[in-house]
Write an enzyme that holds these catalytic residues in place. Structure first.
Site, PDB file in Angstrom:
ATOM      1  N   HIS A  88       0.822  -1.215   0.000  1.00 32.67           N
ATOM      2  CA  HIS A  88       0.000   0.000   0.000  1.00 32.67           C
ATOM      3  C   HIS A  88       0.850   1.256   0.000  1.00 32.67           C
ATOM      4  O   HIS A  88       0.533   2.229  -0.689  1.00 32.67           O
ATOM      5  CB  HIS A  88      -0.954  -0.003   1.192  1.00 32.67           C
ATOM      6  CG  HIS A  88      -1.896  -1.159   1.206  1.00 32.67           C
ATOM      7  ND1 HIS A  88      -2.678  -1.464   2.295  1.00 32.67           N
ATOM      8  CD2 HIS A  88      -2.181  -2.104   0.267  1.00 32.67           C
ATOM      9  CE1 HIS A  88      -3.392  -2.546   2.030  1.00 32.67           C
ATOM     10  NE2 HIS A  88      -3.099  -2.954   0.802  1.00 32.67           N
ATOM     11  N   HIS A 245      -9.100  -2.245  -5.339  1.00 37.43           N
ATOM     12  CA  HIS A 245      -8.015  -2.542  -4.405  1.00 37.43           C
ATOM     13  C   HIS A 245      -7.015  -3.516  -5.017  1.00 37.43           C
ATOM     14  O   HIS A 245      -5.804  -3.385  -4.791  1.00 37.43           O
ATOM     15  CB  HIS A 245      -8.546  -3.113  -3.090  1.00 37.43           C
ATOM     16  CG  HIS A 245      -7.427  -3.309  -2.101  1.00 37.43           C
ATOM     17  ND1 HIS A 245      -6.900  -2.268  -1.369  1.00 37.43           N
ATOM     18  CD2 HIS A 245      -6.703  -4.406  -1.778  1.00 37.43           C
ATOM     19  CE1 HIS A 245      -5.903  -2.716  -0.632  1.00 37.43           C
ATOM     20  NE2 HIS A 245      -5.760  -4.012  -0.858  1.00 37.43           N
ATOM     21  N   ASP A 249      -3.064  -2.901  -5.273  1.00 38.06           N
ATOM     22  CA  ASP A 249      -2.024  -3.857  -4.910  1.00 38.06           C
ATOM     23  C   ASP A 249      -1.058  -4.085  -6.069  1.00 38.06           C
ATOM     24  O   ASP A 249       0.167  -4.140  -5.875  1.00 38.06           O
ATOM     25  CB  ASP A 249      -2.652  -5.193  -4.517  1.00 38.06           C
ATOM     26  CG  ASP A 249      -3.160  -5.224  -3.085  1.00 38.06           C
ATOM     27  OD1 ASP A 249      -2.838  -4.304  -2.307  1.00 38.06           O
ATOM     28  OD2 ASP A 249      -3.890  -6.176  -2.746  1.00 38.06           O
ATOM     29  N   HIS A 272      -0.352 -11.068  -5.161  1.00 37.27           N
ATOM     30  CA  HIS A 272       1.002 -10.565  -4.973  1.00 37.27           C
ATOM     31  C   HIS A 272       2.052 -11.508  -5.551  1.00 37.27           C
ATOM     32  O   HIS A 272       2.970 -11.076  -6.263  1.00 37.27           O
ATOM     33  CB  HIS A 272       1.284 -10.361  -3.487  1.00 37.27           C
ATOM     34  CG  HIS A 272       0.334  -9.425  -2.812  1.00 37.27           C
ATOM     35  ND1 HIS A 272       0.236  -8.099  -3.147  1.00 37.27           N
ATOM     36  CD2 HIS A 272      -0.567  -9.627  -1.820  1.00 37.27           C
ATOM     37  CE1 HIS A 272      -0.681  -7.517  -2.393  1.00 37.27           C
ATOM     38  NE2 HIS A 272      -1.179  -8.420  -1.577  1.00 37.27           N
TER      39      HIS A 272
END
Length: 316
Positions: A88, A245, A249, A272
């Site tokens: 973030h 979101h 990311d 991720h």
């Protein structure tokens, strides 16, 4: 030109997964420093046996320092010193065009704050940026690169500027299938993505906490859904907050390339780990990318262009 912060900004909170209190400061840094984390608590960590005495406290925020971790991005140096949940703050820095900063942190996890990048962006904007007397370079993707794991896919392909194209699909009706595509120029990150919070399903909360994760999670710093219900007070900030979101990311994870990317990123159910695998695949193929000094036109198309005008040129 490269940039840094005009002055130090600080943040205090708890880690999303550890639940531990943490203090973090972003400091101005010189040209070509890049973004580097520095653990300030290593004397105490060594006394507890968590790291060896004399361990290097610095961890460069780069793709090849990422190590496997559940539900977040974690970087680690050769001495085993690590910092996690960096995505973030990395997204905020990329979205504002900050290319150099030293991030001092007194624990192993970045504070979650409200679960988005908005608190980071707000303080950095108030502090302002300083231009440095060194040219800015970017990484241009020259040919498509793709990685896949099951039904998750991540891809980079040539483009005139950074674009993010993301699709997710969850059984919970409160999320369902969502898709969004954005050109990240002209402050799009600040307008469209920065305030979108991390999210999870209520059915996953007890499982995560039983396995030592999400110990600092609350209904205030994450969007929690259960079927067609949004359990977090105030509901959603955007109808498609979940996919926004995921794009946030991705922005943070792509920032670990070490320079702005000129490419289109496509993510389908990607997370991720897959985005990091994509960067590894990109840099493993020297024909797939080129590092180049940004022209004036390219600078104007970068994510941070026009969001914050650097106040002065500092010496290299």
């Amino acid at each position: 030109m490269q940039t840094t912060l005009a002055k130090t900004v600080t943040f205090e909170g708890v880690g999303l997964h550890s639940g531990a209190p943490v203090r973090m400061a972003l400091h101005p840094a010189p040209a070509d420093h890049g973004i580097t984390f520095r653990r300030t608590d290593l004397v105490q960590a060594a006394a507890r046996g968590e790291v060896k005495p004399g361990a290097d406290p610095r961890i460069p925020a780069l793709w090849d320092r990422v190590t496997p971790s559940k539900l977040c991005t974690l970087i680690e140096n050769a001495d085993g010193v690590s910092v996690s949940t960096i995505e973030h703050v990395m997204a905020a820095l990329a979205g504002l065009g900050v290319t150099n900063t030293l991030i001092e942190i007194d624990g192993p996890e970045v504070p979650i704050l409200d679960g988005s990048s908005a608190p980071f962006v707000a303080k950095i904007r108030r502090a302002g940026l300083r231009a440095l007397s060194a040219p800015l370079s970017a990484i241009r993707v020259l040919k498509p690169v793709e990685v896949q794991l099951g039904d998750a896919r991540a891809r980079l392909e040539p483009a005139a500027a950074l674009e993010i194209d993301f699709a997710i699909d969850f059984a919970d009706a409160a999320i369902g299938r969502q898709e969004k595509r954005l050109k990240m120029s002209n402050g799009a990150f600040v307008r469209e993505l920065m305030d979108s919070r991390t999210f999870c399903r209520q059915s996953d909360v007890e499982f995560m906490q039983a396995n030592g994760l999400a110990l600092g999670g609350t209904y205030e710093n994450a969007v929690v859904v259960d079927g067609d219900k949004v359990l977090s007070p105030g509901g959603l900030r955007h109808a498609d907050e979940a996919v926004r979101h995921k794009m946030l990311d991705a922005m943070g994870d792509l920032a670990l390339a070490g320079a702005p990317l000129i490419a289109r990123y496509i993510g389908q159910r990607a997370g991720h780990a897959l985005t990091n695998q994509l960067l590894r695949a990109l840099f493993a193929d020297p024909r797939a990318w080129r590092r180049e000094t940004c022209s004036a036109d390219e600078v104007h198309r970068l994510p941070g262009a026009g969001v914050l005008r650097p106040v002065a040129v500092a010496a290299r």
